[in-house]
Design an enzyme around this catalytic site. Structure first.
Site, PDB file in Angstrom:
ATOM      1  N   GLU A 137       9.592  32.425 -18.311  1.00  0.00           N
ATOM      2  CA  GLU A 137       8.196  32.335 -18.220  1.00  0.00           C
ATOM      3  C   GLU A 137       7.669  31.756 -17.027  1.00  0.00           C
ATOM      4  O   GLU A 137       8.430  30.632 -16.664  1.00  0.00           O
ATOM      5  CB  GLU A 137       7.522  31.542 -19.584  1.00  0.00           C
ATOM      6  CG  GLU A 137       6.233  31.486 -19.248  1.00  0.00           C
ATOM      7  CD  GLU A 137       5.285  31.059 -20.806  1.00  0.00           C
ATOM      8  OE1 GLU A 137       6.004  31.203 -21.821  1.00  0.00           O
ATOM      9  OE2 GLU A 137       4.262  30.802 -20.739  1.00  0.00           O
ATOM     10  N   GLU A 266      -1.715  25.518 -26.777  1.00  0.00           N
ATOM     11  CA  GLU A 266      -1.397  27.138 -26.625  1.00  0.00           C
ATOM     12  C   GLU A 266      -0.650  27.863 -27.604  1.00  0.00           C
ATOM     13  O   GLU A 266       0.392  28.602 -27.505  1.00  0.00           O
ATOM     14  CB  GLU A 266      -0.669  27.429 -25.265  1.00  0.00           C
ATOM     15  CG  GLU A 266      -1.416  26.501 -24.130  1.00  0.00           C
ATOM     16  CD  GLU A 266      -0.838  27.150 -22.790  1.00  0.00           C
ATOM     17  OE1 GLU A 266      -1.655  27.216 -21.773  1.00  0.00           O
ATOM     18  OE2 GLU A 266       0.438  27.221 -22.541  1.00  0.00           O
ATOM     19  N   ASP A 339      -3.507  21.647 -14.936  1.00  0.00           N
ATOM     20  CA  ASP A 339      -2.484  22.592 -15.137  1.00  0.00           C
ATOM     21  C   ASP A 339      -1.831  22.996 -13.591  1.00  0.00           C
ATOM     22  O   ASP A 339      -2.038  24.214 -13.202  1.00  0.00           O
ATOM     23  CB  ASP A 339      -2.823  23.712 -15.870  1.00  0.00           C
ATOM     24  CG  ASP A 339      -1.504  24.595 -16.324  1.00  0.00           C
ATOM     25  OD1 ASP A 339      -0.348  23.981 -16.234  1.00  0.00           O
ATOM     26  OD2 ASP A 339      -1.729  25.582 -16.775  1.00  0.00           O
ATOM     27  N   GLU A 367       3.728  28.687 -10.106  1.00  0.00           N
ATOM     28  CA  GLU A 367       2.974  29.482 -10.944  1.00  0.00           C
ATOM     29  C   GLU A 367       1.758  29.500 -10.004  1.00  0.00           C
ATOM     30  O   GLU A 367       1.180  30.902 -10.003  1.00  0.00           O
ATOM     31  CB  GLU A 367       2.733  28.916 -12.081  1.00  0.00           C
ATOM     32  CG  GLU A 367       1.643  29.705 -13.051  1.00  0.00           C
ATOM     33  CD  GLU A 367       1.646  29.055 -14.453  1.00  0.00           C
ATOM     34  OE1 GLU A 367       2.245  27.967 -14.564  1.00  0.00           O
ATOM     35  OE2 GLU A 367       0.801  29.465 -15.038  1.00  0.00           O
ATOM     36  N   HIS A 507      -8.385  26.193 -10.783  1.00  0.00           N
ATOM     37  CA  HIS A 507      -8.268  27.133 -11.959  1.00  0.00           C
ATOM     38  C   HIS A 507      -9.154  28.480 -11.444  1.00  0.00           C
ATOM     39  O   HIS A 507      -9.898  29.069 -12.504  1.00  0.00           O
ATOM     40  CB  HIS A 507      -8.674  26.674 -13.260  1.00  0.00           C
ATOM     41  CG  HIS A 507      -7.962  27.047 -14.296  1.00  0.00           C
ATOM     42  ND1 HIS A 507      -8.230  28.425 -14.953  1.00  0.00           N
ATOM     43  CD2 HIS A 507      -6.927  26.560 -14.794  1.00  0.00           C
ATOM     44  CE1 HIS A 507      -7.441  28.624 -15.770  1.00  0.00           C
ATOM     45  NE2 HIS A 507      -6.461  27.518 -15.971  1.00  0.00           N
ATOM     46  N   TRP A 530     -10.343  28.548 -20.504  1.00  0.00           N
ATOM     47  CA  TRP A 530      -9.259  29.536 -19.924  1.00  0.00           C
ATOM     48  C   TRP A 530      -9.795  30.326 -18.727  1.00  0.00           C
ATOM     49  O   TRP A 530      -9.062  31.204 -18.146  1.00  0.00           O
ATOM     50  CB  TRP A 530      -8.439  30.340 -20.957  1.00  0.00           C
ATOM     51  CG  TRP A 530      -7.413  29.641 -21.660  1.00  0.00           C
ATOM     52  CD1 TRP A 530      -6.919  28.301 -21.287  1.00  0.00           C
ATOM     53  CD2 TRP A 530      -6.514  30.173 -22.606  1.00  0.00           C
ATOM     54  NE1 TRP A 530      -6.068  28.063 -22.078  1.00  0.00           N
ATOM     55  CE2 TRP A 530      -5.524  29.168 -22.967  1.00  0.00           C
ATOM     56  CE3 TRP A 530      -6.458  31.233 -23.280  1.00  0.00           C
ATOM     57  CZ2 TRP A 530      -4.703  29.139 -24.103  1.00  0.00           C
ATOM     58  CZ3 TRP A 530      -5.525  31.501 -24.334  1.00  0.00           C
ATOM     59  CH2 TRP A 530      -4.643  30.231 -24.657  1.00  0.00           C
TER      60      TRP A 530
HETATM   61  C1  GCV Z   1       5.110  27.373 -20.612  1.00  0.00           C
HETATM   62  C2  GCV Z   1       0.537  27.084 -18.360  1.00  0.00           C
HETATM   63  C3  GCV Z   1       1.269  28.136 -18.055  1.00  0.00           C
HETATM   64  C4  GCV Z   1       2.180  28.603 -19.400  1.00  0.00           C
HETATM   65  C5  GCV Z   1       3.027  27.432 -19.853  1.00  0.00           C
HETATM   66  C6  GCV Z   1       2.035  26.111 -19.978  1.00  0.00           C
HETATM   67  C7  GCV Z   1       2.896  24.979 -20.282  1.00  0.00           C
HETATM   68  O1  GCV Z   1      -0.607  27.334 -19.324  1.00  0.00           O
HETATM   69  O2  GCV Z   1       0.614  29.173 -17.827  1.00  0.00           O
HETATM   70  O3  GCV Z   1       2.733  29.708 -19.059  1.00  0.00           O
HETATM   71  O4  GCV Z   1       3.664  27.743 -20.891  1.00  0.00           O
HETATM   72  O5  GCV Z   1       1.190  25.889 -18.769  1.00  0.00           O
HETATM   73  O6  GCV Z   1       2.995  24.008 -19.403  1.00  0.00           O
HETATM   74  O7  GCV Z   1       3.152  24.856 -21.464  1.00  0.00           O
END
Ligand code: GCV
Length: 690
Positions: A137, A266, A339, A367, A507, A530
């Protein structure tokens, strides 16, 4: 004919010998100078230390180096005492870390004075978001080095072992001492015996390098794989299930580090699904690993069911629980309240939770910062974060000091970085992404280090003067390579902020893979928090999220004088302006520009900076081998496209609201907003194959 064949073979082999895929990271082999090592004790870890010294010694010829395991009160944990020819430590690992430090200083030409070096954090941990099928991921450098699907999924091959050993060595060389082997969005299968056997095999390879393994545990495991009706943390059957599971794990991996948990976030089940608190959940797992010395890293990245400002949620959830966690729990908090955005103010939880061990979580994988395509050196971002003053215990209560035990008597300290490592030959996809893995380790060891020093070290270790066949003088290399590349690295994060989310915007990325712009993206039934419009709040009057006292009041989660400083538009730093304020398009900035013009200038500056990076890289070609030069050149050209897309997409989109012209003295967008939006959702990420 024979001569021609021999010549061809020679050409081909010499090319092969020079092939440089970046796999050696910052650990390049050197022609060693002879050295004698004296060490009374013996162990696997000490043998590694001796081997490294014999293979890499650049000090005086035939020097005698003394490695001594001797208690010293000034040396903490796995720290060490260094002189030119000796390393003293309390532990074998201390000797190994001292070895890497001594060799690093020799190779980078740093003076070696008598000195004690202690780690800032006890636990310096990589979090791999690796799935059991081998995908990662938010991974941009190939598949997992730990997991794969297929018939040989559980076979431990020689190739696996070599790779895991190289990985462990790289970590140890920068002081990283823990690895969470799987995604926080964890598969319940992770706790099944066949997987635990592979965990054992990995742990056995990582152990001599001092890298402990951890598992991301799924909170609902007792129900999903244990067959229990509930995963309620206070249910005796559930408690017993976790105790039995911990016993099984420790029988395989006696030095197992513990669990990392993402719960009530999530879609992940958590204690709140049973009417319990995060503390109840964390304590359940902590009690299960306590008899064996394990810890639980419990993430504060949570979502509440209310409509509360997203930036306030973790603080509201966790602050009331301060003091309620057992002492082998560390609450793991992302650097910012949202985030891992290109720039966020620090999470207000830092310093505010005074009776709980807190560890920062940063994201090494890019990311939101251009995947492994854009050249972005993240150390400057982490340095900014660690040096942020929370004021919680007076001036100087930096995030670093609030988390490393200097201010609060935390039982455990730690820092986590979401790993950027995969099966790509160079581990990280982009050659310069290696510097982020390196920098994470260096800052975890010493949270006061400057990013400039870290960059200096990394460049010297990664590209030495022998990386091309040409003979280049040291002065030439320093002036025309080291300085240029270092400056590019130092500027790169600000460039990324400029071309993606300047002035506190956040974001607003493309929903499709989080690469490129997407401020328009807002499907009707999606959670509002989101979607980018929730965060930028652009309308005909202005732009920005109003978090002042008059609105969401997120400012109140910060200690004074920050709360007032952020609240007042005149004192709020420009870098956080639109994070805390919704301002009119013609708001007058401190530099005299209108807000609208300043937004345009920032996007354009970012774009120009990437053009400059490209020019710098072209100029340094004579100093870099062909392969690594090509890797970076190719990605820089993609980064320019990305910066252009961000510039065009955001400027044109926001212009729909501002209705103002783009300043004439900057480059005008080359794309059309309609096309950019239409392409956005269709656009595969450039590394879709991963
Ligand atoms: C592993 C964000 C990312 C997700 C990640 C999440 C987290 O939302 O897009 O991919 O999930 O953070 O840190 O748990």
């Amino acid at each position: 004919m024979k001569i021609k064949i021999v010549l061809l073979i020679l050409v081909l082999t010499s090319h092969y010998l020079q092939a440089e895929d970046g796999h050696d990271l910052w650990l390049r082999s050197k022609s060693p100078v002879p050295v004698n090592i004296v060490c009374k004790a013996s162990s696997q870890t000490l043998s590694i230390a001796k081997k490294e010294l014999l293979q890499g010694w650049q000090g005086f010829e035939n020097a005698t180096v003394l490695l001594s395991l001797k208690k010293d009160k000034t040396i903490k944990n796995d720290g060490f005492k260094l002189t030119e020819n000796s390393i003293q430590a309390n532990t074998e690992l201390g000797i190994l870390y001292g070895t890497y430090e001594l060799l690093r200083r020799q190779q980078t030409g740093e003076v070696i004075k008598d000195e004690v070096c202690n780690p800032s954090y006890e636990n310096r941990v990589l979090n791999h978001w690796d799935n059991l099928d081998g995908s990662i991921e938010r991974g941009y450098a190939g598949h997992s080095i730990f997991w794969r699907k297929g018939d040989d999924a559980f076979v431990v091959t020689e190739k696996d072992k070599v790779l895991w050993q190289e990985y462990a060595r790289a970590n140890a060389s920068v002081g990283i001492n823990g690895s969470v082997l799987n995604n926080v969005n964890s598969s319940p299968n992770m706790l099944k015996t066949e997987i635990l056997n592979r965990v054992k095999a990995i742990a056995d390879i990582l152990r001599p390098y001092g890298v402990k393994v951890y598992i991301s545990a799924k909170f609902s495991s007792p129900t999903v794989i244990g067959g229990l009706k509930s995963s309620d943390p206070l249910n005796p059957e559930v408690i017993k299930w976790w105790q039995d599971k911990a016993k099984e794990i420790y029988s395989l991996v006696p030095d197992f580090g513990g669990f990392l948990v993402k719960a009530n976030s999530e879609g992940q089940v958590g204690p709140q699904d049973y009417g319990r608190t995060h503390a109840d959940g964390a304590n359940l797992l902590a009690d299960a690993v306590r008899p064996y010395g394990g810890i639980v890293m419990w993430r504060a990245f949570v979502y509440s069911t209310s409509n509360e400002d997203r930036a306030k949620q973790a603080y509201k959830e966790f602050l009331p629980l301060d003091g309620k966690f057992h002492d082998n729990v560390i609450v793991q908090v992302k650097n910012g309240p949202i985030d891992f955005q290109p720039r966020e103010p620090f999470s207000p939880l830092f310093g505010a939770m005074k009776k709980t061990s807190i560890m920062p979580e940063v994201q090494i994988t890019q990311e939101y910062l251009g995947h492994s395509i854009d050249l972005v050196y993240l150390s400057t971002m982490w340095e900014e974060f660690l040096k942020s003053d929370t004021y919680q215990e007076g001036k100087g209560s930096t995030v670093a000091r609030c988390t490393d035990g200097s201010i609060y008597p935390q039982k455990h300290t730690g820092i986590a970085g979401v790993a950027n490592v995969g099966l790509d030959a160079n581990w990280c996809g982009h050659l310069f992404a290696q510097s982020n893995w390196y920098a994470f380790g260096r800052l975890a060891w010493n949270n006061q280090m400057s990013s400039e020093k870290i960059a200096d070290e990394w460049i010297k270790l990664t590209f030495n003067q022998t990386s091309t066949s040409k003979s280049i003088s040291s002065k030439d290399w320093t002036e025309n390579f080291l300085k240029q590349v270092k400056q590019m690295m130092m500027d790169s994060r600000e460039a990324a902020v400029n071309y993606s989310m300047p002035l506190g915007l956040h974001h607003i990325m493309s929903a499709n893979g989080h690469y490129g712009p997407g401020p328009w993206w807002a499907p009707a039934r999606m959670r509002k928090d989101w979607t980018p419009p929730y965060f930028h709040q652009a309308d005909s009057l202005g732009v920005g999220f109003d978090r002042t006292k008059a609105s969401s009041n997120a400012v109140s989660q910060y200690h004074e004088p920050l709360a007032s400083m952020f609240n007042d538009v005149n004192t709020c730093p420009d870098i956080y302006l639109l994070w805390f304020h919704h301002l009119p398009w013609d708001y007058k900035m401190k530099n005299g520009h209108t807000l609208w013009d300043d937004i345009c200038y920032h996007y354009n500056t970012g774009l120009r900076q990437v053009h400059q990076f490209q020019q710098i890289w072209e100029k340094v070609q004579p100093y870099v081998d062909v392969e690594r030069f090509g890797n970076v050149k190719e990605r820089l050209s993609m980064q320019i496209n990305n910066a252009q897309l961000w510039n065009d997409g955001c400027v044109l989109y926001f212009q729909k609201f501002s209705k103002k012209p783009i300043p004439a003295d900057i480059d005008q967008p080359v794309g059309k907003l309609e096309d950019i939006i239409n392409n956005d959702l269709k656009r595969p990420t450039p590394w879709a194959k991963h």
